[in-house]
Enzyme design. Structure first.
Site, PDB file in Angstrom:
ATOM      1  N   ASP A 145      46.500  71.693  25.733  1.00  0.00           N
ATOM      2  CA  ASP A 145      46.286  71.655  24.214  1.00  0.00           C
ATOM      3  C   ASP A 145      44.887  72.724  23.748  1.00  0.00           C
ATOM      4  OD1 ASP A 145      49.279  71.442  23.785  1.00  0.00           O
ATOM      5  OD2 ASP A 145      48.693  69.290  23.603  1.00  0.00           O
ATOM      6  N   GLU A 245      55.991  75.452  19.773  1.00  0.00           N
ATOM      7  CA  GLU A 245      56.928  74.407  19.510  1.00  0.00           C
ATOM      8  C   GLU A 245      56.817  73.607  17.765  1.00  0.00           C
ATOM      9  OE1 GLU A 245      56.981  70.971  22.359  1.00  0.00           O
ATOM     10  OE2 GLU A 245      54.712  70.237  21.409  1.00  0.00           O
ATOM     11  N   LEU A 298      56.916  72.702  32.426  1.00  0.00           N
ATOM     12  CA  LEU A 298      56.722  73.843  33.831  1.00  0.00           C
ATOM     13  C   LEU A 298      54.619  74.542  33.935  1.00  0.00           C
ATOM     14  CD1 LEU A 298      59.509  75.662  34.886  1.00  0.00           C
ATOM     15  CD2 LEU A 298      58.698  74.335  35.792  1.00  0.00           C
ATOM     16  N   GLN A 299      54.516  74.687  32.402  1.00  0.00           N
ATOM     17  CA  GLN A 299      53.405  74.400  31.759  1.00  0.00           C
ATOM     18  C   GLN A 299      52.413  74.131  31.951  1.00  0.00           C
ATOM     19  OE1 GLN A 299      53.687  75.740  27.212  1.00  0.00           O
ATOM     20  NE2 GLN A 299      55.459  74.572  27.723  1.00  0.00           N
TER      21      GLN A 299
END
Length: 412
Positions: A145, A245, A298-299
């Site tokens: 993040d 998101e 996946l990221q």
């Protein structure tokens, strides 16, 4: 500085990344070589491992397997989301941690994690000081993040950013093969900070990325979003959107349909389903073919697209934590600062107070977001680009990844 000899414990907390093991390897490798550290213990599922006396003796591992941690995604020691109470309210866990520290003569504690992890690290550090037990506590940063306070960037972010940008470039090609147009909406992680979604703009900068990028730093307007998509779709016959998101309306509620479905152990909303929701809204509004894609885990585990720069800096952060602790420093987190030498990007370490870092989020500067709130500006791209450089020489076995296989021998 008084010389301090004793064992160390290292643990990994929170969500994993593709390079978090590189950081813990930096701790383990450096600690095993340091004469002041008598034993290196890895905590199984971090704090729960300490509380349950589940500690691995890292000296029992094959050095070659340990080195493979640099290229192994996720958290090799195991993670957890366990929120410790304020010790002034309930010190049960802290007394147990002190008991375990005394049992193994632990004098160094290295905690590898993000915002909430630094809060836990801070609480343990302050408790040990309060009870007069000498133990040097250091935070080792991680989070895709990229939202830890005080550091230029965080280990794990660059590799996730590279994965996102690359995936967007690949989807861009796929989304344009037919003679009929399509709207493609890609959902990217990021609850309150839009660093990851913004990374999709790297793909656009190189000619094959999203037309629109929406970050949670600014309020989301559904009508403006639909107008943007419809305009671009009519102009180009296709439209690609990258969306964080965590985008929210002006009243603070998440756009995601899953906003009230669950929370994690720290009370954060478990988000998801946003791409599908927006795809349905766009399809109903425009009648276009729409595909929603959620990159999901996946990221953060795509080691095959990791940044070599990220790997080396992650190792460096773990190494710096040990070196500073042995030198007499405690109650800090290792941070990064950016410099340019002869025009080339250079990363250096610095130390940040745990109290300052704990639970403080660093967000994308508003001046890096365009006036229409539907994309990022060039300074964002310039910030990320040096971080994603370099291709790691990933170990392979029959053309498949060869990840670390630890024996995980319990300490006695």
């Amino acid at each position: 500085m008084s010389e301090l000899k004793g064992a160390c414990i290292v643990g990994q907390s929170g969500g994993p990344t593709s390079v978090i093991n590189a950081s813990v390897y930096g701790v383990i490798d450096t600690a095993l070589k340091n004469p002041n550290i008598t034993r290196v213990l890895g905590a199984e599922h971090v704090i729960k491992g300490v509380l349950n006396d589940r500690l691995f003796d890292m000296a029992e591992e094959d050095p070659a397997e340990l080195e493979l941690l640099k290229y192994t995604p996720s958290s090799a020691l195991g993670s957890c989301r366990y929120k410790m109470a304020d010790p002034d309210v309930d010190d049960t866990d802290y007394k147990r941690i002190l008991e375990i520290f005394k049992k193994y003569d632990v004098r160094y504690f290295f905690y590898n994690g993000g915002n909430d992890s630094m809060d836990t690290c801070n609480k343990i550090s302050k408790y040990m000081q309060k009870v007069g037990y000498e133990c040097r506590v250091m935070g080792v940063p991680k989070t895709i993040d990229n939202d830890l306070y005080g550091t230029d960037h965080c280990p794990g972010f660059a590799s996730a950013a590279k994965y996102i940008a690359t995936s967007c470039m690949e989807v861009y090609q796929d989304a344009r093969v037919y003679d009929t147009g399509m709207v493609c909406i890609i959902e990217i992680m990021g609850r309150h900070a839009g660093w990851l979604a913004g990374a999709a703009a790297l793909a656009t900068a190189y000619g094959a990325g999203p037309d629109l990028v929406y970050l949670p730093e600014v309020d989301f307007d559904m009508d403006a979003f639909l107008a943007d998509v419809e305009r671009i779709y009519k102009e180009k016959g296709n439209c690609m959107v990258a969306v964080s998101e965590g985008i929210h309306y002006a009243d603070g509620t998440f756009v995601s349909e899953a906003k009230t479905s669950a929370t994690d152990g720290f009370g954060h909303a478990q988000l998801g389903g946003l791409a599908s929701l927006l795809a349905n809204v766009v399809k109903e509004k425009t009648g276009a073919k729409v595909r929603g894609i959620e990159l999901s885990l996946l990221q953060r585990c795509g080691a095959h697209l990791a940044s070599e720069t990220d790997i080396e800096e992650s190792y460096m952060s773990g190494k710096a934590a040990v070196e500073n602790a042995v030198a007499g420093i405690t109650d800090k987190m290792v941070g990064f600062e950016r410099a340019y030498e002869d025009g080339k990007y250079v990363c250096k370490t610095k130390l940040l107070g745990l109290t300052d870092v704990a639970n403080t989020e660093k967000k994308v500067p508003l001046e890096w977001i365009n006036a229409a709130h539907n994309n990022v500006e060039q300074p964002f791209v310039d910030y990320v680009l040096p971080l994603i450089q370099g291709e790691p020489k990933l170990p392979k076995q029959d053309s498949l990844p060869r990840f670390a296989k630890l024996k995980k021998v319990l300490a006695k």
